[in-house]
Design a protein around this motif. Structure first.
Motif, short mmCIF file in Angstrom:
data_model
loop_
_atom_site.label_atom_id
_atom_site.label_comp_id
_atom_site.label_asym_id
_atom_site.label_seq_id
_atom_site.Cartn_x
_atom_site.Cartn_y
_atom_site.Cartn_z
N TYR A 103 0.79 5.18 0.03
CA TYR A 103 -0.09 6.34 0.22
C TYR A 103 0.67 7.63 -0.01
O TYR A 103 1.72 7.85 0.59
CB TYR A 103 -0.65 6.35 1.64
N GLN A 104 0.11 8.46 -0.86
CA GLN A 104 0.72 9.79 -1.01
C GLN A 104 0.36 10.59 0.25
O GLN A 104 -0.78 10.56 0.71
CB GLN A 104 0.16 10.48 -2.25
N VAL A 161 -6.67 13.06 -6.28
CA VAL A 161 -7.10 11.77 -5.77
C VAL A 161 -6.82 11.70 -4.28
O VAL A 161 -5.77 12.13 -3.81
CB VAL A 161 -6.40 10.60 -6.53
N ILE A 171 -15.81 6.86 3.38
CA ILE A 171 -16.69 6.86 2.22
C ILE A 171 -17.81 7.88 2.34
O ILE A 171 -18.05 8.67 1.43
CB ILE A 171 -17.23 5.43 1.98
N ARG A 229 -12.03 4.42 -8.52
CA ARG A 229 -10.76 4.30 -7.80
C ARG A 229 -10.11 2.95 -8.02
O ARG A 229 -8.99 2.72 -7.56
CB ARG A 229 -10.99 4.46 -6.29
N LEU A 276 -6.76 7.38 -12.86
CA LEU A 276 -6.66 7.11 -11.42
C LEU A 276 -6.06 8.30 -10.68
O LEU A 276 -6.48 8.62 -9.58
CB LEU A 276 -5.79 5.89 -11.17
N ALA A 277 -5.08 8.92 -11.34
CA ALA A 277 -4.38 10.04 -10.69
C ALA A 277 -5.31 11.22 -10.46
O ALA A 277 -5.04 12.08 -9.62
CB ALA A 277 -3.18 10.47 -11.53
N PHE A 287 2.90 10.04 -8.49
CA PHE A 287 1.83 9.04 -8.56
C PHE A 287 2.03 8.13 -9.76
O PHE A 287 2.03 6.89 -9.63
CB PHE A 287 0.47 9.77 -8.64
N ASN A 319 -10.41 -5.00 2.37
CA ASN A 319 -10.55 -3.62 1.91
C ASN A 319 -11.40 -3.51 0.65
O ASN A 319 -12.09 -2.52 0.43
CB ASN A 319 -9.17 -3.00 1.65
N TYR A 351 -15.04 -2.53 1.06
CA TYR A 351 -15.42 -1.11 1.16
C TYR A 351 -15.75 -0.53 -0.21
O TYR A 351 -16.61 0.31 -0.36
CB TYR A 351 -14.28 -0.29 1.77
N TRP A 352 -15.02 -0.98 -1.19
CA TRP A 352 -15.15 -0.37 -2.52
C TRP A 352 -16.25 -1.00 -3.35
O TRP A 352 -16.57 -0.54 -4.44
CB TRP A 352 -13.81 -0.46 -3.28
N GLU A 404 -6.06 -0.65 -6.91
CA GLU A 404 -6.76 0.51 -6.39
C GLU A 404 -5.75 1.64 -6.36
O GLU A 404 -4.54 1.40 -6.48
CB GLU A 404 -7.33 0.22 -5.00
N VAL A 405 -6.25 2.87 -6.18
CA VAL A 405 -5.42 4.06 -6.15
C VAL A 405 -4.11 3.87 -5.37
O VAL A 405 -3.05 4.29 -5.82
CB VAL A 405 -6.25 5.22 -5.55
N SER A 406 -4.19 3.26 -4.18
CA SER A 406 -3.00 3.15 -3.34
C SER A 406 -2.60 1.71 -3.04
O SER A 406 -1.78 1.47 -2.17
CB SER A 406 -3.24 3.88 -2.00
N ASN A 407 -3.20 0.74 -3.74
CA ASN A 407 -2.96 -0.66 -3.39
C ASN A 407 -2.48 -1.49 -4.58
O ASN A 407 -3.02 -1.40 -5.67
CB ASN A 407 -4.22 -1.26 -2.78
N SER A 432 0.88 -1.17 0.00
CA SER A 432 0.00 0.00 0.00
C SER A 432 0.91 1.21 0.00
O SER A 432 1.72 1.37 0.91
CB SER A 432 -0.88 0.03 1.24
#
Lengths: 387, 599
Positions: free
Chosen positions: A195-196, B550, B559, A323, A372-373, A226, A257, A260-261, A242-245, A193
């Motif tokens: 994360y920015q 993002v 969410i 995402r 995605l970015a 990114f 996780n 959630y999406w 996913e964006v961060s995964n 993962s």
């Protein structure tokens, strides 16, 4: 994963950390063993309050210890919690346990304990392999400890070892981040993962930002980082889902996780934890004191809730779908929400496809890497309502 | 008639006129203390907030003087901004005297001088009043010198007051009684009354505020408005004591109100003379001048659904504001709206604020324009105040633009920068004269269009607040005019088109492009902003597409929060105007249209 077919998840929020990181905006606090034991008592009691309603979350197959720092809890506390879960909730026999741990808590003994508890997915809060970055982020471990924790964990037989990294630090040279990624990949985790860094109001970083003592990276630089991160990891065998995964293969994606999406129901216990039943979302008291006080009086520590309308769910599906690399299934979207996303947004989609932000693959609308970015901006421009 | 005094207070903005009026009213028991609020004559919220008087108000005070007699003092409040100088004139015409208020630390300023000249033009007796003597920075001796040298008035006549502290208020009242003349005029002569203000009362229609110069006026009387030639029947007359107090009649010398079945302020002209239908006066009172709008701008509702509401609001506003003009207008970028005429930029801002505040509308205003005279090749002459109606450049022989004569008062040390400002703004015949040691007046002939934007702000900035400014429109002069269009991704934003002098075209276009680039948010594609004359691009700027937008983490608890934020952002998009595929926020129009090119 269709919500109706998937099993629900369980999230357990462990709010303790040995030290609060300056970027963190989660519900966390420090506290000694006594304090942690008292919290465990309350958490166990909260779990037991769901016994009568166990059918709301039938056949849970993921149990996620998050925080905070679950690894800050003693083995006996963790055992008590899991026992309460088994006794009071509907848990599948093959349920996976997900567990977040800090490198400094990783020892041959602790990983054995976690394995004994049934942990399959171990997520290590590495954050960086650079000493300056770790210092800046207020972490207590060294790069060496970070590397060692992964090696120790690898021997313990977890299904998936994941490492968390943070990038986009204000003064971090690009080269340092690149080297961190190289080192991460060399250690061959199953999952990453990345994360920015986001500076949240109310955190020490937030205050520094407010007073001009810290600055955020320019948007263009963030964008470059990114894209670099995603391309680098993809080339190294870790495509993003996913964006961060990022996962070595689909089996190593975080099953928990992903719920959630995909609007799969989940029960959240512990302070600040959120739950979702398909049409309703509710959340617990955020801080420990009211959380424990409510439980003390024999009631659930629920602080608020919302009924989700069809249009709320549609908007969430849009924003969450954009995402992930799975994108949005247009047919099931239309069936669920009565909106033909493509027809309703025809010139827009054409434009976004032309700009290289979206792809239409069969019946699925998928964000490209560039998409995605900027996925938040994509979710903003779609029309979902009546014309 | 000997017991009447009609007077006004003239002052530069901020010199404490409203506060002095408050004190005079309180001292004369014109208002119960519990009803009192600051700036009591300023009835609009905007007036009280901005500390300026927009609409003049009038009040009759009863004062028992040291000589034992009780006087009727008619305080005719006047607006304090150049935009409203026509209202000032009319107020002055109903007075015999004026208190000339000077701030004890700021001293004499351009408006003080301009107002003094106006007052002298109307043969008013002047009593100088030095206000704010309680301030630590007060310098009464220096102000006395300025009153002598700049204004040519006897400095030792000046009454010293602090309106704020209530010091010297009785001296002011005594000066009004002893130094200002009583009105004159034959009460038996044919009626001549000057309408110097009009207010709209939703129950009674228009309330005319008048000064009776000759004759008398009473209910039942048939009256004739001499300039518009309209007849009415008087329903009610009376005095203004914050509330209207009915009277049997008003006689020569009096100031009061007349209700005569007038439906809308626009029906009558303020400045007109009322006479009797049965026994009309031979001549109207002198000095009648119609207030003409000089600044034009189109007003559009942000939401096109609000067009009808805007139309209704303008109708209502017009009832009370005769100098506002408007007609239907349509823009490709902004939809239906109204082309409106204003007395000046402040008037424009006030109308905008009242529409937004009192009628709860969100508005967009196009770039303000003056009225240009365009002579076509075929000899016909057209007047253009709307860039979208500008004729094809090929058909134009010549264009003319309105000029003003500006008088600017400054301390000597700012002469260079102020001369430079006038030069930048295409000033002609810029000269100066010393008023006193270290203080001078710069006179410049400037195009009106050049002061529309931020001239006053710039002047204040470069003179560190010491400069002051007043102007009169003088004449039309030939000028090399071009129409500058603004294009967003190739689509013309007609509401941003404007007519400017060729020399200024590039600068203005660049300014617009830059401001738009700052205020239009990044979108999912690159946006080109161009300024062009015809097909010729003279300025450009670019807004890059989003590179990163993002949220890093989006798990269970994030969410709902994220959806709500998204909903809010989507709501915000409704306040944007689409030009082609580009969302332009209202702030972009505001930012562009508000600030001048040099700021």
């Amino acid at each position: 994963m269709k919500p109706s077919e998937a099993n629900p998840g369980l999230y357990l929020h462990i709010p303790f950390c040995s030290k609060i990181c300056p970027y963190c905006d989660f519900a966390v606090l420090t506290g000694g063993p006594e304090r942690r034991r008292r919290f465990t008592d309350h958490l166990v009691r909260e779990i037991s309050m769901w016994a009568d309603e166990r059918s709301t979350f039938q056949s849970i197959d993921t149990i996620y210890f998050g925080g905070g720092t679950p690894s800050a809890l003693a083995q006996e506390d963790l055992t008590r919690i899991l026992e309460a879960v088994q006794q009071n909730l509907s848990i599948r026999d093959d349920a996976w346990v997900f567990f977040e741990a800090n490198p400094e808590d990783v020892t041959p003994e602790s990983v054995r304990n976690w394995r004994d508890l049934g942990v399959c997915f171990l997520s290590l809060g590495i954050q960086s392999f650079d000493a300056d970055a770790l210092r800046f982020l207020g972490r207590r471990h060294t790069p060496e400890e970070a590397r060692r924790s992964i090696e120790i964990a690898r021997g313990a037989g977890f299904n998936t070892i994941s490492i968390d990294l943070i990038y986009g630090l204000p003064d971090q040279p690009f080269e340092i981040w690149k080297r961190t990624l190289e080192q991460a990949v060399a250690l061959q985790p199953d999952h990453l993962s990345c994360y920015q860094l986001t500076i949240h109001e109310g955190t020490p970083f937030g205050f520094r930002l407010e007073r001009g003592k810290m600055s955020e990276l320019p948007e263009d630089t963030q964008g470059e980082l990114f894209l670099f991160t995603h391309s680098f990891l993809k080339d190294s065998g870790y495509p993003a889902y996913e964006v961060s995964n990022f996962a070595r293969s689909p089996e190593h994606r975080s099953r928990h996780n992903q719920k959630y999406w995909h609007h799969v129901p989940y029960l959240g216990v512990g302070p600040s934890a959120h739950s979702f039943s398909g049409m309703r979302r509710w959340w617990n008291e955020r801080t420990l004191k009211p959380y424990e006080a409510r439980i003390g009086t024999g009631e659930k520590p629920i602080a608020g809730s919302e009924e989700l309308t069809r249009s709320d769910l549609a908007l969430e599906t849009l924003m969450l779908g954009l995402r992930t690399v799975d994108g949005i299934d247009l047919i099931s979207f239309r069936d669920s929400y009565g909106v033909d996303l493509l027809k309703r947004n025809e010139p827009l989609v054409e434009r976004l496809v032309r700009e290289g932000l979206l792809k239409v693959e069969g019946n699925v609308l998928v964000p490209t890497l560039a998409g995605l970015a900027v996925t938040d901006s994509l979710a903003r421009v779609f029309e979902l309502g009546e014309r | 008639m000997d017991d009447i005094r009609n007077f006004c207070i003239i002052a530069h903005i901020d010199h404490g006129k409203s506060t002095l009026a408050d004190r005079l009213i309180q001292r004369c028991g014109g208002v119960e203390d519990r009803d009192f609020r600051d700036q009591i004559l300023d009835s609009m919220d905007i007036e009280r907030e901005r500390g300026i008087t927009i609409k003049s108000n009038t009040i009759t005070l009863r004062y028992t003087a040291r000589d034992g007699k009780t006087y009727r003092l008619n305080l005719i409040d006047t607006p304090g901004h150049v935009d409203f100088s026509h209202e000032v004139r009319r107020s002055l015409m109903s007075c015999e005297g004026a208190l000339l208020l000077v701030d004890a630390s700021q001293g004499v300023e351009a408006q003080t001088v301009a107002n003094l000249y106006l007052a002298l033009e109307h043969d008013l007796e002047i009593v100088p009043v030095i206000n704010k003597i309680d301030l630590p920075s007060a310098d009464v001796d220096r102000i006395r010198e300025e009153i002598d040298s700049d204004l040519g008035l006897d400095p030792f006549e000046a009454v010293l007051v602090s309106a704020k502290q209530g010091i010297g208020i009785d001296d002011v009242l005594e000066a009004i009684v002893t130094k200002l003349p009583a009105p004159q005029g034959d009460p038996e002569a044919p009626l001549r009354a000057l309408i110097f203000d009009a207010q709209y009362d939703p129950y009674r229609g228009v309330v005319l505020i008048c000064r009776i110069k000759e004759g008398s006026i009473r209910p039942g009387q048939k009256i004739l408005l001499m300039h518009t030639d309209k007849e009415y029947k008087v329903e009610e007359v009376g005095l203004l004591q914050l509330k209207r107090v009915e009277a049997d009649q008003l006689e020569a010398g009096a100031v009061g109100y007349v209700i005569a079945g007038v439906k809308a302020v626009s029906e009558i002209n303020v400045g007109d003379t009322i006479t009797e239908s049965e026994r009309p006066a031979a001549e109207p009172l002198p000095g009648y001048k119609e207030a003409k709008p000089v600044v034009f701008s189109s007003i559009y509702p942000i939401s096109t659904d609000d067009y009808e509401d805007l139309a209704k609001a303008l109708d209502k506003l017009k009832l009370n504001d005769a100098s506002l003009t408007y007609q239907k207008d349509a823009s490709q970028a902004l939809g239906f709206g109204f082309r409106c005429g204003f007395l000046g930029l402040l008037h424009l801002e006030i109308v905008q604020e009242r529409l937004e505040r009192e009628y709860d509308l969100s508005l967009l205003l196009s770039a303000p324009s003056v009225q240009y005279e365009v002579v076509l090749n075929n000899g016909t002459e057209v007047i253009v105040d709307n860039p979208s109606l500008y004729p094809d450049p090929g058909s134009i022989k010549l264009t003319r633009e309105p000029f003003i004569k500006a008088s600017i008062m400054i301390p000597e040390r700012y002469l260079g920068t102020v001369m430079e400002l006038c030069r930048e703004r295409r000033g002609y015949n810029t000269t100066y004269e010393f008023l006193a040691v270290g203080r001078l007046q710069v006179i410049s002939e400037l195009p009106l269009a050049e002061i529309l934007f931020d001239f006053y702000d710039r002047l204040k900035t470069i003179t560190q607040g010491y400069g002051s400014f007043d102007y009169d429109i003088t004449d039309y002069r030939e000028s090399d005019l071009v129409k500058v269009d603004i294009l967003v991704n190739g689509d013309k934003v007609d509401a941003l088109s404007q007519l400017v002098h060729r020399e200024k075209a590039r600068q203005r276009a660049l300014h617009y492009c830059e401001r738009l680039a700052e205020t239009i948010h990044r979108q999912n594609f690159k946006i080109a902003i161009q300024g062009a004359i015809g097909g010729n691009v003279i300025a450009r700027s670019t807004i890059n597409a989003y590179r990163k937008d993002v949220t890093a983490k989006c798990y269970g608890g994030d969410i709902s929060r994220k959806r709500k934020l998204l909903e809010k952002q989507k709501e915000g998009k409704k306040r944007m105007k689409m030009v082609g595929s580009v969302e332009i926020p209202q702030e972009a129009f505001l930012a562009v249209l508000k600030a001048g090119p040099d700021s």
